[in-house]
Motif scaffolding. Structure first.
Motif, mmCIF file in Angstrom:
data_model
loop_
_atom_site.group_PDB
_atom_site.id
_atom_site.type_symbol
_atom_site.label_atom_id
_atom_site.label_comp_id
_atom_site.label_asym_id
_atom_site.label_seq_id
_atom_site.Cartn_x
_atom_site.Cartn_y
_atom_site.Cartn_z
ATOM 1 N N TYR A 176 0.342 -1.435 -0.251
ATOM 2 C CA TYR A 176 -0.313 -0.423 -0.394
ATOM 3 C C TYR A 176 0.493 1.494 -0.247
ATOM 4 O O TYR A 176 2.298 0.730 0.196
ATOM 5 N N ASP B 50 1.687 4.152 1.849
ATOM 6 C CA ASP B 50 1.245 5.006 3.539
ATOM 7 C C ASP B 50 1.155 5.994 3.277
ATOM 8 O O ASP B 50 2.540 7.334 2.669
ATOM 9 N N ARG C 258 -5.357 13.721 1.580
ATOM 10 C CA ARG C 258 -5.019 12.459 1.378
ATOM 11 C C ARG C 258 -6.301 12.113 0.909
ATOM 12 O O ARG C 258 -6.314 11.070 -0.206
ATOM 13 N N MET D 168 4.731 10.248 1.369
ATOM 14 C CA MET D 168 4.532 8.937 1.003
ATOM 15 C C MET D 168 5.038 7.948 0.388
ATOM 16 O O MET D 168 6.339 8.488 0.236
ATOM 17 N N TYR E 137 -1.727 0.479 12.699
ATOM 18 C CA TYR E 137 -1.677 1.570 12.851
ATOM 19 C C TYR E 137 -2.675 2.125 14.066
ATOM 20 O O TYR E 137 -2.559 2.870 14.856
ATOM 21 N N GLN F 38 -4.656 5.065 4.000
ATOM 22 C CA GLN F 38 -3.118 4.126 3.499
ATOM 23 C C GLN F 38 -4.270 3.907 2.162
ATOM 24 O O GLN F 38 -5.520 3.834 2.122
#
Lengths: 567, 49
Positions: free
Chosen positions: A318, A320, A335, A460, A479, A528
């Motif tokens: 992914y 992040d 985001r 990122m 997380y 994410q």
């Protein structure tokens, strides 16, 4: 890159092909088809792989292979990554281990008793370190105390929070000696739990729970695990050579308690490269016994009729974000804008192009079980449909909140593997084309990528997470604000609360409800951008047998591998 | 753990996409066998708890 046939394979096939051409003029179509079938059979007999070179030496029990990455950290109290844990899984051993059928079996512990409030492990009397000293319960107590000691800042400290006082020690509220792990005597380890935990047997098979011998650790004066001679080993193999970035050599540990089950003598890894093209060329040359293929090599490898193994990975990759307040990506609308142009299906199908990869839609991979069936069927993740217009709306809101006319360039930290390059360039192009954002790619070797993630030197990062143990919590707590591997420093009390619920309950429904809520938060808050669930296509020399691939535990595992002269 | 080298299996993807001979064995283990020389690798599925 075009892939040529291996030399040892090409010559006999060329002769056959010439005969085939002579026959073609006279044979009917039916005869031609039959001949092609025979050629395919002949190809499969050879295995289609290189048998010259030094990939395998049956006489000495040696295999040669490449490493995709230099192992970043071989101190088990500090390791956090698959490259390091692959090595540690061969040279060290925990209380329990996985056998070739992925069952938990005795390791250093010959038996154990796990109760709601704690556990007792009885250690075998023939477990030895590579210098001949016995492996004792004290070695586990020392390792675990070291991990939760805040002075060591171990990113995996949270995984010891199941042991009584682990979290309080890690917060600096108690001394490491207060940890609920006691060596009753050299061969009896008593563990108190902070809370009931239904998977402690799985935890103690994970590398972070491996033993570390205190006298040796202290004798290295800060250099423990820095080089091959700075480690003492208790696993099936020992590391006898480590030239950083270039060469790792493992040799069978003659003092390993189950040495009779270990049939390889040497695993030599004199190449370190993430370039699948280079690795495949080494395989073709007969220099290595196994290779992982990229999309560029796949078609030709299949034409060459190599014995390809394929499977998808238990891990999820992914993008992040960095949530530190000074970073633009701490802004939700930015985001969200990026999330609304992300299309993991396009990434997987048009960019990566390898079978077995699945477009990711959640941090929780598709193979996890829920209460009665697959977790993702019981708890479908919120669907994010790419929406360019809405994305641009959120981008404007981001600019307003950040007080900028244009979003400054964003840094995308990534690895140096070919797939990482393709992925980073895809996102660079996508975010520019869709949102007019400038993305600066920061390409780093694996160790450096992890270091930069830890220091927060990114906006990122293309990252991934593989399972440590077979429970959804191995993804669900990533997380949590106290998790050292939450390197973007996401901090959300609502998510933390759900992680606590999942940790504190043994009721499947309660736990899965919590994971479902965590999944929703991760998507609704654009924490994410899921990219893919990883697949793997590989080729192995047919003389190499018994290599185990698995999602949880050492992978690949050569502990029970062996060689045959004539496959 | 942080992803670096490939490991593991996705059962559904394997079933959906594999052109090779795949069989589901007891205990949740998948065995992938290529037709021909009998070479095979045992691939273990972990379904989670």
């Amino acid at each position: 890159m075009m892939v040529e046939q291996p030399p040892t394979y090409r010559d006999p096939m060329s002769r056959l092909a010439m005969r085939q051409l002579l026959w073609l003029g006279a044979l009917s179509l039916v005869g031609f088809v039959a001949l092609m079938g025979a050629l395919a059979w002949a190809s499969s007999i050879t295995g289609g792989s290189a048998i010259a070179g030094r990939a395998i030496d049956v006489e000495t029990g040696t295999i040669t292979r490449a490493l995709a990455q230099e192992p970043p950290q071989l101190d088990s109290t500090r390791a956090t990554d698959q490259a390091s844990i692959f090595i540690l899984g061969h040279v060290m051993e925990g209380l329990l281990r996985y056998d070739a059928s992925n069952r938990l079996v005795p390791g250093v512990a010959e038996r154990w008793d796990i109760r709601p409030d704690g556990a007792t492990f009885w250690l075998r009397d023939d477990a030895r370190w590579s210098d001949g000293r016995p492996v004792t319960a004290h070695d586990f107590v020392f390792a675990w105390r070291t991990i939760v000691d805040p002075a060591n800042a171990a990113e995996y400290a949270f995984i010891l929070y199941y042991v009584k006082n682990g979290e309080a020690i890690n917060r600096g509220e108690l001394s490491p000696e207060a940890l609920g792990a006691t060596a009753v005597d050299d061969r009896t380890l008593e563990v108190e739990f902070e809370r009931p935990v239904g998977f402690f047997d799985k935890l103690v098979a994970f590398a972070v729970y491996f033993p570390v011998r205190e006298d040796f650790y202290r004798s290295r004066d800060g250099r423990y695990a820095a080089d091959a001679e700075d480690l003492v080993y208790n696993g099936p193999f020992m590391m006898t050579r480590w030239v950083h970035g270039a060469h790792v050599r493992l040799e069978k540990n003659p003092l390993y308690w189950n040495r009779d089950a270990v049939r390889l003598n040497v695993i030599d890894m004199p190449y370190v490269t993430a370039d699948t093209g280079a690795v495949v060329n080494l395989f073709k040359d007969g220099s290595i016994a196994t290779a992982t293929l990229g999309a560029e090599q796949l078609d030709d490898a299949m034409k060459l009729r190599w014995n390809l193994g394929r499977y998808s990975d238990g891990s999820v990759f992914y993008i992040d974000f960095n949530f530190r307040p000074e970073r633009l990506t701490s802004n939700f609308h930015l985001r969200r804008a990026l999330q609304l142009v992300n299309d993991s299906g396009e990434l997987v199908n048009k960019v990566i192009g390898l079978p077995g990869y699945l477009p990711a839609v959640s941090l929780f991979p598709i193979w996890l079980n829920g209460v009665e069936g697959p977790f993702r069927q019981e708890y479908p993740p919120p669907v994010v449909i790419p929406d360019l217009e809405l994305a641009r709306t959120h981008l404007e809101l981001a600019k307003q909140e950040l007080g900028v006319a244009e979003i400054p360039p964003l840094v995308l930290l990534t690895g140096d593997a070919p797939i990482a390059n393709k992925q980073a360039e895809y996102f660079q192009n996508l975010f520019d084309r869709a949102l007019g954002l400038e993305i600066r790619i920061d390409k780093q070797i694996f160790k450096q990528r992890l270091d930069k993630m830890t220091s927060g030197d990114f906006d990122m990062v293309a990252a991934g997470w593989g399972p440590d143990f077979a429970d959804p919590l191995t993804f669900g707590d990533l997380y949590a604000s106290w998790n050292g591997n939450n390197r973007g420093k996401y901090n959300n009390p609502a998510l933390d609360e759900q992680v606590r619920i999942a940790q504190n309950s043994l009721d499947p429904r309660t736990r899965m409800d919590a994971f479902g809520e965590i999944q929703r938060i991760l998507i609704d808050d654009a924490v994410q951008l899921p990219n893919y669930e990883r697949g793997l296509v590989y080729v192995e020399d047919p003389r190499l047998k018994g290599v185990v691939h698995r999602s949880v535990g050492t992978d690949p595992d050569y502990t029970t591998a062996y060689l045959v002269e004539n496959p | 753990m942080n992803g670096a080298v490939a490991s593991g299996i996705n059962q559904r993807a394997l079933r959906a996409a594999a052109p090779f001979s795949i069989s589901l064995e007891s205990g949740g283990a998948l065995s992938a066998r290529d037709a021909g020389d009998g070479h095979h690798g045992l691939i273990v599925v972990t379904e989670g708890e």
